[in-house]
Design a protein around this motif. Structure first.
Motif, PDB file in Angstrom:
ATOM      1  N   LEU A   1       5.512  -1.139  -8.055  1.00 51.36           N
ATOM      2  CA  LEU A   1       6.796  -0.965  -7.363  1.00 51.36           C
ATOM      3  C   LEU A   1       6.857   0.365  -6.608  1.00 51.36           C
ATOM      4  N   GLN A   2       5.740   1.088  -6.616  1.00 52.18           N
ATOM      5  CA  GLN A   2       5.708   2.404  -5.952  1.00 52.18           C
ATOM      6  C   GLN A   2       5.136   2.309  -4.548  1.00 52.18           C
ATOM      7  N   ARG A   3       5.522   3.312  -3.756  1.00 50.49           N
ATOM      8  CA  ARG A   3       4.936   3.409  -2.422  1.00 50.49           C
ATOM      9  C   ARG A   3       3.601   4.152  -2.540  1.00 50.49           C
ATOM     10  N   SER A   4       2.573   3.602  -1.914  1.00 53.79           N
ATOM     11  CA  SER A   4       1.262   4.246  -1.937  1.00 53.79           C
ATOM     12  C   SER A   4       1.161   5.287  -0.832  1.00 53.79           C
ATOM     13  N   LEU A   5       0.188   6.177  -0.983  1.00 53.52           N
ATOM     14  CA  LEU A   5       0.064   7.316  -0.070  1.00 53.52           C
ATOM     15  C   LEU A   5      -0.947   7.064   1.043  1.00 53.52           C
ATOM     16  N   GLU A   6      -0.675   7.674   2.189  1.00 54.65           N
ATOM     17  CA  GLU A   6      -1.602   7.596   3.324  1.00 54.65           C
ATOM     18  C   GLU A   6      -2.970   8.165   2.926  1.00 54.65           C
ATOM     19  N   VAL A   7      -4.000   7.585   3.504  1.00 53.60           N
ATOM     20  CA  VAL A   7      -5.355   8.093   3.315  1.00 53.60           C
ATOM     21  C   VAL A   7      -5.615   9.138   4.394  1.00 53.60           C
ATOM     22  N   GLU A   8      -6.128  10.277   3.989  1.00 50.18           N
ATOM     23  CA  GLU A   8      -6.501  11.308   4.965  1.00 50.18           C
ATOM     24  C   GLU A   8      -7.823  10.892   5.609  1.00 50.18           C
ATOM     25  N   PRO A   9      -7.916  11.022   6.946  1.00 48.06           N
ATOM     26  CA  PRO A   9      -9.145  10.595   7.633  1.00 48.06           C
ATOM     27  C   PRO A   9     -10.415  11.176   7.006  1.00 48.06           C
ATOM     28  N   ILE A  10     -10.328  12.408   6.540  1.00 47.66           N
ATOM     29  CA  ILE A  10     -11.491  13.072   5.956  1.00 47.66           C
ATOM     30  C   ILE A  10     -12.002  12.351   4.701  1.00 47.66           C
ATOM     31  N   ASP A  11     -11.101  11.609   4.068  1.00 51.19           N
ATOM     32  CA  ASP A  11     -11.454  10.952   2.810  1.00 51.19           C
ATOM     33  C   ASP A  11     -12.124   9.590   2.989  1.00 51.19           C
ATOM     34  N   VAL A  12     -12.137   9.085   4.226  1.00 48.22           N
ATOM     35  CA  VAL A  12     -12.622   7.724   4.443  1.00 48.22           C
ATOM     36  C   VAL A  12     -14.053   7.539   3.941  1.00 48.22           C
TER      37      VAL A  12
ATOM     38  N   LEU B   1       1.727  -2.048  -0.495  1.00 50.45           N
ATOM     39  CA  LEU B   1       1.637  -0.601  -0.262  1.00 50.45           C
ATOM     40  C   LEU B   1       3.018   0.050  -0.291  1.00 50.45           C
ATOM     41  N   ASP B   2       4.053  -0.765  -0.149  1.00 47.52           N
ATOM     42  CA  ASP B   2       5.429  -0.259  -0.221  1.00 47.52           C
ATOM     43  C   ASP B   2       6.098  -0.665  -1.531  1.00 47.52           C
ATOM     44  N   GLY B   3       5.308  -1.157  -2.466  1.00 47.34           N
ATOM     45  CA  GLY B   3       5.854  -1.515  -3.767  1.00 47.34           C
ATOM     46  C   GLY B   3       6.677  -2.788  -3.762  1.00 47.34           C
ATOM     47  N   VAL B   4       6.355  -3.699  -2.849  1.00 48.33           N
ATOM     48  CA  VAL B   4       7.094  -4.962  -2.763  1.00 48.33           C
ATOM     49  C   VAL B   4       6.190  -6.115  -3.186  1.00 48.33           C
ATOM     50  N   LEU B   5       6.676  -6.918  -4.126  1.00 46.04           N
ATOM     51  CA  LEU B   5       5.948  -8.116  -4.558  1.00 46.04           C
ATOM     52  C   LEU B   5       6.644  -9.340  -3.959  1.00 46.04           C
ATOM     53  N   TYR B   6       5.855 -10.394  -3.689  1.00 42.97           N
ATOM     54  CA  TYR B   6       6.435 -11.520  -2.946  1.00 42.97           C
ATOM     55  C   TYR B   6       7.675 -12.151  -3.575  1.00 42.97           C
ATOM     56  N   PRO B   7       7.812 -12.168  -4.949  1.00 42.05           N
ATOM     57  CA  PRO B   7       9.044 -12.781  -5.476  1.00 42.05           C
ATOM     58  C   PRO B   7      10.322 -12.115  -4.938  1.00 42.05           C
ATOM     59  N   GLN B   8      10.218 -10.825  -4.564  1.00 41.36           N
ATOM     60  CA  GLN B   8      11.384 -10.137  -4.007  1.00 41.36           C
ATOM     61  C   GLN B   8      11.773 -10.703  -2.637  1.00 41.36           C
ATOM     62  N   ARG B   9      10.864 -11.423  -2.005  1.00 42.03           N
ATOM     63  CA  ARG B   9      11.116 -11.949  -0.652  1.00 42.03           C
ATOM     64  C   ARG B   9      11.540 -13.419  -0.656  1.00 42.03           C
ATOM     65  N   ILE B  10      11.482 -14.048  -1.818  1.00 42.74           N
ATOM     66  CA  ILE B  10      11.848 -15.468  -1.881  1.00 42.74           C
ATOM     67  C   ILE B  10      13.347 -15.603  -1.614  1.00 42.74           C
ATOM     68  N   ARG B  11      13.696 -16.522  -0.687  1.00 42.24           N
ATOM     69  CA  ARG B  11      15.115 -16.662  -0.329  1.00 42.24           C
ATOM     70  C   ARG B  11      15.837 -17.592  -1.294  1.00 42.24           C
TER      71      ARG B  11
END
Ligand code: NI
Length: 183
Positions: free
Chosen positions: A15-26, A147-157
Motif C-alpha cells: 500500500l506504499q508508494r515506491s521510490l524513483e530509481v536514480e539513473p546512477i543505480d540502473v 508503484l503507487d500502492g494500489v491493488l486492483y480490488p481498489q479499482r473494482i466498480r
C-alpha cells in the motif's frame, strides 16, 4: 536464479508508494531484475512490480508471448520499465478481468483506460516511449498501480464482479484471457 516470495494483500508494503530509481543505480539493478523475471516466470504472471517482492523502487517488468489458443491476442514484448509515467490518450474505460500474484486465486472486473502512452527507461538506461492499447495498456496500468500502492480490488466498480477463479470459471462468468494475466 532466485524465486522470491510474492507479498500478499494485507502486507502494508503493498500500500506504499515506491521510490524513483536514480539513473546512477540502473547498472546495479541486474540481480534484482533477474530475481523479478525468475519470480514472474515461476508464478506464471504477465507482469511483476518490484514492491511485490518487497523492493520499494519504481520498477516493473511485464510481457507475454502469444498463446496459440488465442492467436488474435497481441504479444506484449518482454519489458523492464523503470520510473514509468503514464499519459492517458483515450479517456474511454474498458472493463476486463484481472488477477494479481499478490491476490492469488481471485479475479475481478476492473476498468482501465483503453489507450495510453507510457514512458520510462529500460535496464540499460535507454528511454522507452510507447503508445499502446487494450491488454497491453491494461497490464501496464495494473503494474504501475503497484508503484503507487494500489491493488486492483481498489479499482473494482461493482464488487459483485470479484471472486475466486475456480468458482467464476465453474459458473462461466470469467471471460477467457489471452495469457495468464496475473501481475
Ligand atoms: Ni498485481
Amino acid at each position: 536464479m532466485t524465486i522470491k516470495a510474492v507479498l500478499k494483500m494485507g502486507d502494508p508494503r503493498l500500500l506504499q508508494r515506491s521510490l524513483e530509481v536514480e539513473p546512477i543505480d540502473v547498472q546495479r539493478l541486474a540481480p534484482l531484475l533477474e530475481d523479478m523475471w525468475d519470480t514472474m516466470a515461476a508464478e506464471k504472471g504477465a507482469g511483476l512490480a518490484a514492491p511485490q517482492i518487497g523492493v520499494m523502487q519504481r520498477i516493473v517488468i511485464f510481457g507475454c508471448a502469444t498463446n496459440p489458443r488465442y492467436p488474435e491476442a497481441p504479444d506484449i514484448p518482454e519489458t523492464v520499465l523503470i520510473n514509468p509515467v503514464i499519459e492517458v490518450l483515450d479517456e474511454t474505460l474498458e472493463d476486463g478481468w484481472e488477477g494479481c500474484l499478490s491476490v492469488p486465486g481471485m479475479r475481478g472486473l476492473v476498468p482501465r483506460y483503453q489507450r495510453i502512452r507510457y514512458r520510462g527507461f529500460d535496464q540499460f538506461g535507454k528511454p522507452i516511449d510507447r503508445d499502446v492499447c487494450g491488454f497491453h495498456a491494461r497490464v501496464v496500468q495494473h503494474e504501475c498501480d503497484h508503484l503507487d500502492g494500489v491493488l486492483y480490488p481498489q479499482r473494482i466498480r461493482d464488487m459483485r464482479q470479484f471472486g475466486f477463479i475456480d468458482t467464476l470459471t465453474e459458473n462461466d462468468i470469467l471471460s477467457r484471457q489471452p495469457c495468464d494475466d496475473d501481475g
